[in-house]
Motif scaffolding. Sequence first.
Motif, mmCIF file in Angstrom:
data_model
loop_
_atom_site.group_PDB
_atom_site.id
_atom_site.type_symbol
_atom_site.label_atom_id
_atom_site.label_comp_id
_atom_site.label_asym_id
_atom_site.label_seq_id
_atom_site.Cartn_x
_atom_site.Cartn_y
_atom_site.Cartn_z
ATOM 1 N N UNK A 235 7.629 -18.451 54.609
ATOM 2 C CA UNK A 235 7.850 -19.866 54.893
ATOM 3 C C UNK A 235 6.586 -20.655 55.228
ATOM 4 N N UNK A 236 5.455 -19.980 55.456
ATOM 5 C CA UNK A 236 4.230 -20.682 55.854
ATOM 6 C C UNK A 236 3.117 -20.337 54.879
ATOM 7 N N UNK A 237 2.863 -21.216 53.943
ATOM 8 C CA UNK A 237 1.877 -20.956 52.901
ATOM 9 C C UNK A 237 0.474 -20.808 53.478
ATOM 10 N N UNK A 238 0.123 -21.631 54.463
ATOM 11 C CA UNK A 238 -1.204 -21.538 55.067
ATOM 12 C C UNK A 238 -1.403 -20.173 55.715
ATOM 13 N N UNK A 239 -0.426 -19.741 56.497
ATOM 14 C CA UNK A 239 -0.530 -18.445 57.155
ATOM 15 C C UNK A 239 -0.600 -17.321 56.125
ATOM 16 N N UNK A 240 0.217 -17.394 55.085
ATOM 17 C CA UNK A 240 0.231 -16.349 54.062
ATOM 18 C C UNK A 240 -1.119 -16.214 53.395
ATOM 19 N N UNK A 241 -1.724 -17.331 53.055
ATOM 20 C CA UNK A 241 -3.025 -17.306 52.397
ATOM 21 C C UNK A 241 -4.097 -16.757 53.324
ATOM 22 N N UNK A 242 -4.098 -17.198 54.583
ATOM 23 C CA UNK A 242 -5.094 -16.724 55.535
ATOM 24 C C UNK A 242 -4.906 -15.238 55.842
ATOM 25 N N UNK A 243 -3.666 -14.806 55.998
ATOM 26 C CA UNK A 243 -3.388 -13.400 56.285
ATOM 27 C C UNK A 243 -3.923 -12.506 55.173
ATOM 28 N N UNK A 244 -3.714 -12.906 53.928
ATOM 29 C CA UNK A 244 -4.170 -12.087 52.810
ATOM 30 C C UNK A 244 -5.685 -11.938 52.811
ATOM 31 N N UNK B 197 6.494 -9.420 45.997
ATOM 32 C CA UNK B 197 6.903 -9.560 47.391
ATOM 33 C C UNK B 197 6.039 -10.558 48.149
ATOM 34 N N UNK B 198 4.993 -11.074 47.515
ATOM 35 C CA UNK B 198 4.066 -11.973 48.169
ATOM 36 C C UNK B 198 4.163 -13.345 47.521
ATOM 37 N N UNK B 199 4.176 -14.412 48.311
ATOM 38 C CA UNK B 199 4.213 -15.756 47.716
ATOM 39 C C UNK B 199 3.097 -15.948 46.712
ATOM 40 N N UNK B 200 3.363 -16.713 45.653
ATOM 41 C CA UNK B 200 2.381 -16.941 44.597
ATOM 42 C C UNK B 200 1.112 -17.587 45.127
ATOM 43 N N UNK B 201 1.212 -18.270 46.287
ATOM 44 C CA UNK B 201 0.029 -18.929 46.861
ATOM 45 C C UNK B 201 -1.002 -17.935 47.348
#
Length: 265
Positions: A46-55, A5-9
Motif C-alpha cells: 500500500x505504500x509505494x515510497x516505502x516499498x521502493x526505499x525498502x528494496x 510478489x513485489x509492486x511494479x514500482x
Amino acid sequence: MTTDNIPKSVAPSLSAILLTLFEQRFADFCERHQQQGVWLKGMVARDQRFASQLSVMWSCSPFVYETCLHCPEVLIELVESGDLYTSREGADYVAQLATRRLSVEHEADLHRVLRQFRRREMLRIVWRDFTRQSPMLETTADVTHLAEACIQQAMMFLYPIVEKQMGTPIGKYSGEAQQMVVLGMGKMGAWELNVSSDIDLIFAFSEAGETRDASRQYSNQEFFLKLAQKLIQALDQQTIDGFVFRVDMRLRPYGESGAMVLNYD
C-alpha cells in the motif's frame, strides 16, 4: 518469492542482481518473522515510497537489513511513528533518550538502553541518508546529536553512582560541587561525525579538591577518573547489543602519556 510478489514500482529501481538479493532477503525475513512479515507485506503493497526505499536499503545496506532482520520491531516503530521520514533537532535526541533512561536501574541496564537507542537512531540516519531524504550536513549533525545525547544521559546516570561510592567532589577554592566537562574534539567538535566515526574526547573539571560525605576522602582527580572510566565503558564496551561509539582519548593533553582527566589549571 518472485517479482510478482513485489509492486511494479520496486523492480525498475534495481538491477537484476540486486532485485534477486532483495527478493531473497524479503522471503527470509517473512519466514523468520511471520507476524512482522504480514505487516511488511501490507506496507509494501500500500505504500509505494516505502516499498521502493525498502528494496534499495535491503539490497544495498547489510547493516540496515541485518538490523531489521534481528530487530524487526525497530523498523516497525520507526515507520509507524513517522520518524523515518522526519528531520530531528538535537533536543529530540535528548528527550527520547531521557525518557528511556527513566527505566534504567543498573549500569548494565544503561548499557543496554544506550545501545538499543543507538541501533534505532543509526537505522533511521542511514536510511534517510541512503534514500536522499537528508543532505550530508543533516546526516553528520544527526550523528553528532546522537553522540551528545548518549554522553549527556550516561553522565547523568553515572555521576550519582560514583558520588554514592566516593562522596561529592568539592572545589578547593570555591567550595562548590564540581562537575566533569566533556569536550568533543575532531569530527565531533566540527559536527562532522559520520556513521562509522569514533569520538575524540577530553575530560576536564574546574578545581582540584577532595570529596565529602563518604566513608573516606578521595581527590577530585580520583573521583573524575572513576567517572570517566565508567563513561567510556558505557559507550565503548562491546556487549551482546553492540557498542554505542568507539572512544578515542589520544587528543587529550600529552596524549596517551597524559592524565585521562585534568582540572582547568
